[in-house]
Design a protein around this motif. Structure first.
Motif, PDB file in Angstrom:
ATOM      1  N   PRO A   1      35.674  29.477  39.262  1.00 43.95           N
ATOM      2  CA  PRO A   1      36.073  28.872  37.986  1.00 43.95           C
ATOM      3  C   PRO A   1      37.314  29.511  37.377  1.00 43.95           C
ATOM      4  CG  PRO A   1      34.118  30.236  37.702  1.00 43.95           C
ATOM      5  CD  PRO A   1      34.355  30.124  39.180  1.00 43.95           C
ATOM      6  N   ALA A   2      37.706  30.692  37.878  1.00 43.77           N
ATOM      7  CA  ALA A   2      38.915  31.344  37.384  1.00 43.77           C
ATOM      8  C   ALA A   2      40.169  30.847  38.102  1.00 43.77           C
ATOM      9  CB  ALA A   2      38.806  32.855  37.546  1.00 43.77           C
ATOM     10  N   CYS A   3      39.986  30.013  39.123  1.00 39.98           N
ATOM     11  CA  CYS A   3      41.119  29.512  39.889  1.00 39.98           C
ATOM     12  C   CYS A   3      41.433  28.090  39.430  1.00 39.98           C
ATOM     13  CB  CYS A   3      40.808  29.529  41.386  1.00 39.98           C
ATOM     14  SG  CYS A   3      42.205  29.035  42.416  1.00 39.98           S
ATOM     15  N   HIS A   4      42.580  27.930  38.797  1.00 38.29           N
ATOM     16  CA  HIS A   4      42.965  26.635  38.246  1.00 38.29           C
ATOM     17  C   HIS A   4      44.095  25.974  39.022  1.00 38.29           C
ATOM     18  CE1 HIS A   4      40.436  27.824  34.909  1.00 38.29           C
ATOM     19  NE2 HIS A   4      41.157  28.911  34.754  1.00 38.29           N
ATOM     20  N   ARG A   5      44.723  26.727  39.900  1.00 37.54           N
ATOM     21  CA  ARG A   5      45.829  26.207  40.697  1.00 37.54           C
ATOM     22  C   ARG A   5      45.740  26.788  42.111  1.00 37.54           C
ATOM     23  NH1 ARG A   5      50.544  28.744  37.741  1.00 37.54           N
ATOM     24  NH2 ARG A   5      48.895  30.289  37.399  1.00 37.54           N
ATOM     25  N   MET A   6      46.226  26.035  43.087  1.00 37.18           N
ATOM     26  CA  MET A   6      46.148  26.500  44.472  1.00 37.18           C
ATOM     27  C   MET A   6      47.119  27.635  44.765  1.00 37.18           C
ATOM     28  SD  MET A   6      45.375  23.179  46.823  1.00 37.18           S
ATOM     29  CE  MET A   6      43.792  22.319  46.662  1.00 37.18           C
ATOM     30  N   ILE A   7      48.103  27.822  43.902  1.00 36.40           N
ATOM     31  CA  ILE A   7      49.038  28.919  44.112  1.00 36.40           C
ATOM     32  C   ILE A   7      48.400  30.272  43.804  1.00 36.40           C
ATOM     33  CG2 ILE A   7      50.004  28.945  41.757  1.00 36.40           C
ATOM     34  CD1 ILE A   7      52.735  29.419  43.016  1.00 36.40           C
ATOM     35  N   GLN A   8      47.350  30.294  43.005  1.00 32.41           N
ATOM     36  CA  GLN A   8      46.771  31.557  42.559  1.00 32.41           C
ATOM     37  C   GLN A   8      46.238  32.427  43.688  1.00 32.41           C
ATOM     38  OE1 GLN A   8      44.696  29.354  39.066  1.00 32.41           O
ATOM     39  NE2 GLN A   8      44.529  31.522  38.553  1.00 32.41           N
ATOM     40  N   PRO A   9      45.459  31.879  44.629  1.00 32.80           N
ATOM     41  CA  PRO A   9      44.986  32.754  45.712  1.00 32.80           C
ATOM     42  C   PRO A   9      46.130  33.393  46.494  1.00 32.80           C
ATOM     43  CG  PRO A   9      43.740  30.708  45.687  1.00 32.80           C
ATOM     44  CD  PRO A   9      44.871  30.533  44.738  1.00 32.80           C
ATOM     45  N   LEU A  10      47.144  32.621  46.783  1.00 38.11           N
ATOM     46  CA  LEU A  10      48.271  33.130  47.563  1.00 38.11           C
ATOM     47  C   LEU A  10      48.985  34.270  46.842  1.00 38.11           C
ATOM     48  CD1 LEU A  10      50.154  32.846  50.033  1.00 38.11           C
ATOM     49  CD2 LEU A  10      51.459  31.161  48.714  1.00 38.11           C
ATOM     50  N   LEU A  11      49.145  34.156  45.534  1.00 35.92           N
ATOM     51  CA  LEU A  11      49.909  35.160  44.789  1.00 35.92           C
ATOM     52  C   LEU A  11      49.063  36.307  44.252  1.00 35.92           C
ATOM     53  CD1 LEU A  11      52.450  33.104  42.633  1.00 35.92           C
ATOM     54  CD2 LEU A  11      52.814  34.218  44.844  1.00 35.92           C
ATOM     55  N   TYR A  12      47.841  36.014  43.798  1.00 33.18           N
ATOM     56  CA  TYR A  12      47.141  36.967  42.947  1.00 33.18           C
ATOM     57  C   TYR A  12      45.760  37.417  43.413  1.00 33.18           C
ATOM     58  CZ  TYR A  12      50.545  34.810  39.752  1.00 33.18           C
ATOM     59  OH  TYR A  12      51.677  34.308  39.186  1.00 33.18           O
ATOM     60  N   PHE A  13      45.071  36.674  44.255  1.00 27.52           N
ATOM     61  CA  PHE A  13      43.657  36.953  44.522  1.00 27.52           C
ATOM     62  C   PHE A  13      43.495  37.808  45.773  1.00 27.52           C
ATOM     63  CE2 PHE A  13      41.749  32.988  42.209  1.00 27.52           C
ATOM     64  CZ  PHE A  13      42.361  33.403  41.043  1.00 27.52           C
ATOM     65  N   LYS A  14      43.035  39.046  45.594  1.00 23.55           N
ATOM     66  CA  LYS A  14      42.969  39.952  46.733  1.00 23.55           C
ATOM     67  C   LYS A  14      41.882  39.561  47.732  1.00 23.55           C
ATOM     68  CE  LYS A  14      39.967  43.650  44.918  1.00 23.55           C
ATOM     69  NZ  LYS A  14      39.900  45.108  44.675  1.00 23.55           N
ATOM     70  N   GLY A  15      40.860  38.837  47.304  1.00 21.15           N
ATOM     71  CA  GLY A  15      39.861  38.382  48.264  1.00 21.15           C
ATOM     72  C   GLY A  15      40.466  37.444  49.287  1.00 21.15           C
ATOM     73  N   PHE A  16      41.249  36.483  48.810  1.00 20.99           N
ATOM     74  CA  PHE A  16      41.931  35.556  49.716  1.00 20.99           C
ATOM     75  C   PHE A  16      42.928  36.310  50.584  1.00 20.99           C
ATOM     76  CE2 PHE A  16      45.755  33.098  50.590  1.00 20.99           C
ATOM     77  CZ  PHE A  16      45.235  32.048  51.337  1.00 20.99           C
ATOM     78  N   GLN A  17      43.729  37.173  49.980  1.00 21.92           N
ATOM     79  CA  GLN A  17      44.745  37.890  50.736  1.00 21.92           C
ATOM     80  C   GLN A  17      44.119  38.790  51.797  1.00 21.92           C
ATOM     81  OE1 GLN A  17      46.894  39.835  47.602  1.00 21.92           O
ATOM     82  NE2 GLN A  17      47.876  37.948  46.904  1.00 21.92           N
ATOM     83  N   ALA A  18      43.018  39.447  51.459  1.00 20.97           N
ATOM     84  CA  ALA A  18      42.359  40.345  52.412  1.00 20.97           C
ATOM     85  C   ALA A  18      41.816  39.584  53.608  1.00 20.97           C
ATOM     86  CB  ALA A  18      41.242  41.110  51.715  1.00 20.97           C
TER      87      ALA A  18
END
Length: 272
Positions: free
Chosen positions: A98-115
């Motif tokens: 629910p904290a993700c409002h745009r698809m760009i967020q995981p790529l730029l900011y979310f360490k779970g996705f990046q990891a």
């Protein structure tokens, strides 16, 4: 320009949406223009953007950004299935967090996705027989993100790791498709045995914060593991387990618990 945008949107709608969101973000917050241009808008594809982002995050005095970028580019070019998993992971985070409002967020900011994307490169290296480089990726991911995933572990696509602090996934663990887990989850062993010793997590499983699943046991598809539980025995499909040690407290409550992210036990089992 309009025709080019249309072609990109048709061929890769997720990347097209991320680029649109990037342009909107720059307009809204010009001070982030440098970061967003270098991370997204300067790249022709999601794979190239991800390669840049991973190399930037993992670079250190021991391994330069340029070398890391060459390694990631090679992996993404040689294994197109990684790019497919990346897109599935982005959609999973966008749909479930629910904290993700745009698809760009995981790529730029979310360490779970990046990891998890860094793990995918490490896993590719492991399968290529480049074990030392795979271990280097594991080490840097642990240092940079606080997530420790052995490169030999097998993890499917559509994975959402929320917050992602202190995640540990062991060498012989298997994680299916469309799995969601929260912070401080451990998929670990129970001793010093060297053979198949880690959990096998089925498709669509939801693992709550702080849960520990230990040993070569199977967690059936579409099950829920309550926060703080310690799971030491097999978990049937479509069930909910809770406690220390965990026991079955009811059914999963829905067909896809990893998607609904509903962790309240009394909604499916009648028990608190």
């Amino acid at each position: 320009m309009a025709e080019t945008r249309q072609k990109i949107a048709e061929l890769d709608p997720i990347w097209s949406r991320i680029r649109d969101e990037a342009e909107e973000a720059v307009a809204h917050e010009p001070l982030l223009g440098g970061l967003i241009h270098s991370s997204v808008l300067h790249h022709p594809s999601l794979e190239r953007a991800l390669s840049y982002r991973i190399s930037l995050k993992l670079a250190s005095g021991e391994m330069s950004e340029q070398i890391l970028r060459e390694i990631v580019d090679e992996a993404l070019m040689s294994a197109p299935e990684i790019g497919q998993a990346v897109r599935a992971d982005i959609v999973a985070v966008f749909d479930r967090d629910p904290a993700c409002h745009r698809m760009i967020q995981p790529l730029l900011y979310f360490k779970g996705f990046q990891a998890i994307q860094c793990y995918r490169i490490g896993h590719w290296l492991w399968k290529q027989g480049r074990e030392d480089m795979a271990y280097f990726f594991q080490m840097r991911v642990s240092e940079a993100f606080g997530v420790d995933i052995h490169p030999a572990a097998r993890i499917g696509k559509g994975i959402m790791i929320d917050h992602a602090h202190s995640i540990v996934i062991g060498e012989t663990a298997v994680v299916g498709d469309n799995v969601s887990m929260l912070h401080s989850v451990t998929l670990g062993g129970t001793g010093k045995e060297e053979e198949d010793r880690h959990p096998k997590i089925g498709d669509g499983v939801l693992i709550g914060a702080g849960a520990k699943v230990l040993g070569n046991i199977t967690v059936g598809a579409c099950s829920r593991i309550a926060a703080g539980s310690v799971v030491l025995e097999e978990v049937p499909c479509k069930s909910t387990v809770a406690g220390v040690p965990a026991r079955i407290v009811g059914e999963a409550g829905c067909s896809q618990p990893s998607v609904t992210m509903d962790q309240l036990l009394n909604r499916s089992s009648g028990e608190a």
